[in-house]
Design an enzyme around this catalytic site. Structure first.
Site, PDB file in Angstrom:
ATOM      1  N   GLY A  17       5.747  -0.033   2.142  1.00  0.00           N
ATOM      2  CA  GLY A  17       4.967  -0.442   3.305  1.00  0.00           C
ATOM      3  C   GLY A  17       3.475  -0.488   3.019  1.00  0.00           C
ATOM      4  CG  HIS A  40      -0.226  -4.597   1.619  1.00  0.00           C
ATOM      5  ND1 HIS A  40      -0.738  -5.456   0.659  1.00  0.00           N
ATOM      6  CD2 HIS A  40      -1.005  -3.503   1.589  1.00  0.00           C
ATOM      7  CE1 HIS A  40      -1.775  -4.877   0.085  1.00  0.00           C
ATOM      8  NE2 HIS A  40      -1.966  -3.703   0.635  1.00  0.00           N
ATOM      9  CD  GLU A 100       8.671  -3.561  -3.083  1.00  0.00           C
ATOM     10  OE1 GLU A 100       9.085  -2.387  -3.108  1.00  0.00           O
ATOM     11  OE2 GLU A 100       8.160  -4.065  -2.078  1.00  0.00           O
ATOM     12  CG  ASN A 139      12.431  -5.427  -1.079  1.00  0.00           C
ATOM     13  OD1 ASN A 139      12.039  -4.273  -1.230  1.00  0.00           O
ATOM     14  ND2 ASN A 139      11.621  -6.414  -0.754  1.00  0.00           N
ATOM     15  NE  ARG A 163      14.712  -4.224   2.655  1.00  0.00           N
ATOM     16  CZ  ARG A 163      13.810  -5.164   2.840  1.00  0.00           C
ATOM     17  NH1 ARG A 163      14.158  -6.352   3.287  1.00  0.00           N
ATOM     18  NH2 ARG A 163      12.534  -4.952   2.573  1.00  0.00           N
TER      19      ARG A 163
HETATM   20  P1  ADP Z   1       4.956  -1.748  -1.035  1.00  0.00           P
HETATM   21  O1  ADP Z   1       6.346  -1.381  -1.447  1.00  0.00           O
HETATM   22  O2  ADP Z   1       4.174  -0.563  -0.544  1.00  0.00           O
HETATM   23  O3  ADP Z   1       4.910  -2.906  -0.106  1.00  0.00           O
HETATM   24  P2  ADP Z   1       4.307  -3.417  -3.364  1.00  0.00           P
HETATM   25  O4  ADP Z   1       4.342  -2.919  -4.762  1.00  0.00           O
HETATM   26  O5  ADP Z   1       5.390  -4.328  -2.932  1.00  0.00           O
HETATM   27  O6  ADP Z   1       4.198  -2.142  -2.374  1.00  0.00           O
HETATM   28  O7  ADP Z   1       2.926  -4.109  -3.117  1.00  0.00           O
HETATM   29  C1  ADP Z   1       2.553  -4.522  -1.836  1.00  0.00           C
HETATM   30  C2  ADP Z   1       1.371  -5.458  -1.918  1.00  0.00           C
HETATM   31  O8  ADP Z   1       0.257  -4.804  -2.550  1.00  0.00           O
HETATM   32  C3  ADP Z   1       1.615  -6.705  -2.743  1.00  0.00           C
HETATM   33  O9  ADP Z   1       2.254  -7.731  -1.993  1.00  0.00           O
HETATM   34  C4  ADP Z   1       0.181  -7.068  -3.098  1.00  0.00           C
HETATM   35  O10 ADP Z   1      -0.441  -7.644  -1.958  1.00  0.00           O
HETATM   36  C5  ADP Z   1      -0.481  -5.706  -3.345  1.00  0.00           C
HETATM   37  N1  ADP Z   1      -0.373  -5.328  -4.769  1.00  0.00           N
HETATM   38  C6  ADP Z   1       0.562  -4.545  -5.344  1.00  0.00           C
HETATM   39  N2  ADP Z   1       0.356  -4.423  -6.682  1.00  0.00           N
HETATM   40  C7  ADP Z   1      -0.739  -5.170  -6.969  1.00  0.00           C
HETATM   41  C8  ADP Z   1      -1.470  -5.486  -8.173  1.00  0.00           C
HETATM   42  N3  ADP Z   1      -1.111  -4.995  -9.368  1.00  0.00           N
HETATM   43  N4  ADP Z   1      -2.541  -6.299  -8.078  1.00  0.00           N
HETATM   44  C9  ADP Z   1      -2.920  -6.811  -6.878  1.00  0.00           C
HETATM   45  N5  ADP Z   1      -2.311  -6.558  -5.706  1.00  0.00           N
HETATM   46  C10 ADP Z   1      -1.223  -5.748  -5.745  1.00  0.00           C
END
Ligand code: ADP
Length: 447
Positions: A164, A235, A287, A289, A291
């Site tokens: 999140g 996000h 990441e 998901n 589901r």
């Molecule tokens: P969460 O599971 O908390 O949603 P994510 O790893 O999916 O975390 O990342 C969520 C968002 O954070 C991504 O969609 C992007 O906007 C930003 N983000 C994550 N990692 C990076 C990165 N290495 N560089 C730039 N933005 C990032």
């Protein structure tokens, strides 16, 4: 095939799953909290069981009550939807121990992908490109500084147990790094009870591109192309489309192929989404998901394949209904998430919907569980529906979307519809020219 499926969710996704079950001739049971006694999924299901008071932890997250509801009604499988228990490995294990099928991957696969460090390590081993960064958790500041110097600033500190968008901190220079590490660790400890953090290169203008995959659990994997979900606020995805305006057919086939092979090698079963940041022609895994996603209908629109049918089929042991070469992409689809929120501040706006009129016509799909007179309870997510529009190409899709948004009426509460009416008229959006920061900047300029 299953005789009876229990749907452990609410709102539009409960209805979505219920529709698939009806088409397949499978009996449905829904569970609900006292706040949802009047919900559409409760009205349409063959059977319903009230499992507790409004707070999610006492109802939709209450594993004991849900297992009891399965036993009382004789359900032989559970569809978890998204959110709630959909990525809870313990829930999948408990159902398995009760001989009830969890419509999703194994508890072990959920566990691997739920731990971000483990997920990244697994992705790398399977040949999926990842963001340059630390190999695992970083505990020493000195080690963090050494890694940051190698990958170059800015860097992002992320919580292994994160989700999140929480527990992430950006450091633009070595001077910021110590504070960023400390803050990320204490936030992660407080939010997730696990203060392990890792470090990766911070990409400055990426797009969010995710690949829809499916495995049969027996070594076959396919991909259903990608979705572009770059339009986000805090996000949270707001608008999703397929295919991505940024990819060509060659890039699509390449990244899709990498993901499908990885899923096959993993022995993964069911639906999954492999999420990437995409910048300057390169993909970087963030990441997976394990589901169904909120935005799955855009993929259904361009492939013509019902992904919930496919999930049920795979979970019942029937295997995948399609081979990779059967999956073709037709035209373009866009989804707008209609939230009960102020369109500028995004403050939730629960209340009674006095009038609800959905658009129709060729290429329009509305997934929603609300109706005129429905009272939105204040306890849950503010998503009240999704508008999904399909056209032969992106231009036709945008023309149709503009028309559909004009027809859509939701009175009595505030919704995000006005935001989408603004976005369809914007030149960057028309050109598909946006990255993950575009929407935040656009909203800030309008203030
Ligand atoms: P969460 O599971 O908390 O949603 P994510 O790893 O999916 O975390 O990342 C969520 C968002 O954070 C991504 O969609 C992007 O906007 C930003 N983000 C994550 N990692 C990076 C990165 N290495 N560089 C730039 N933005 C990032």
């Amino acid at each position: 095939m299953f005789q009876k499926i229990l749907i452990a969710n609410r709102g539009e996704i409960a209805l979505r799953v219920l529709r698939a079950c009806k088409e397949l001739g499978i009996q449905t049971v829904v569970v609900h909290s006292t706040a949802d006694a009047d919900a559409m999924h409760v009205r349409l299901a063959d059977e319903s069981v009230c499992i507790g008071p409004p707070p999610s932890r006492d109802s939709y997250l209450n594993i004991h009550q849900i297992v009891a509801a399965c036993e009382i009604t004789g359900a032989d499988a559970v569809h978890p939807g998204y959110g709630f228990l959909s990525e809870n490995a313990k829930f999948a294990d408990i159902l398995a121990a009760h001989n009830i099928t969890f419509i999703g991957p194994t508890g072990d696969h959920i566990r691997i992908m739920g731990d971000k460090i483990e997920a990244k390590r697994t992705a790398k081993r399977l040949g999926i490109p990842v963001v340059p960064g630390s190999d695992g958790a970083v505990t020493e500041d000195k080690e963090a500084k050494r890694i940051a110097a190698v990958i170059g600033y800015p860097v992002i500190i992320k919580a292994s147990a994160g989700g999140g968008g929480r527990g992430m901190k950006v450091a633009s220079s070595e001077a910021d790094l110590e504070v960023a590490l400390q803050t990320a660790r204490s936030e992660a400890g407080a939010a997730f009870g696990d203060d392990a953090v890792y470090i990766e290169k911070y990409l400055q203008k990426p797009r969010h591109i995710e690949v829809q995959v499916f495995g049969d659990g027996a070594g076959r994997g396919v991909h259903f192309g990608e979705r572009d979900c770059s339009l986000q606020r805090r996000h949270q995805k707001v608008w999703e489309e397929a295919p991505s305006p940024a990819l060509n057919a060659e890039e699509r086939a390449h990244i899709g192929g990498v993901c499908a092979r990885a899923i096959a090698d993993l022995g993964y079963s069911g639906a999954g989404t492999i999420e990437f940041l995409y910048e300057d022609g390169e993909f970087y895994f963030i990441e997976m998901n394990t589901r169904l996603q909120v935005e799955h209908p855009v993929t259904e629109a361009i492939t013509g394949i019902d992904l919930v049918h496919e999930q049920i089929r795979v979970a019942s042991g029937g295997g995948l209904s399609v081979r990779q070469e059967d999956i073709r992409f037709h035209g373009h689809a866009i989804e707008c998430r209609i939230n009960a929120e102020d369109p500028r501040t995004f403050t939730p706006s629960p209340g009674t919907i006095t009038h609800f009129h959905t658009p129709g016509g060729l290429g329009i799909r509305v997934d929603s569980g609300v109706y005129s007179g429905y009272k939105i309870p204040p306890y849950y997510d503010s998503l009240i529906g999704k508008l999904i529009v399909h056209g032969r190409n992106r231009v036709e899709c945008m023309m149709r979307l503009r028309r559909a948004l004009d027809e859509f009426v939701v009175d009595g509460i505030k919704t995000t519809l006005p935001l989408f009416r603004d976005l369809v008229g914007n030149a960057d959006i028309a050109n598909g020219d946006y990255d993950i920061h575009w929407l935040e900047k656009y909203l800030a300029e309008g203030e």
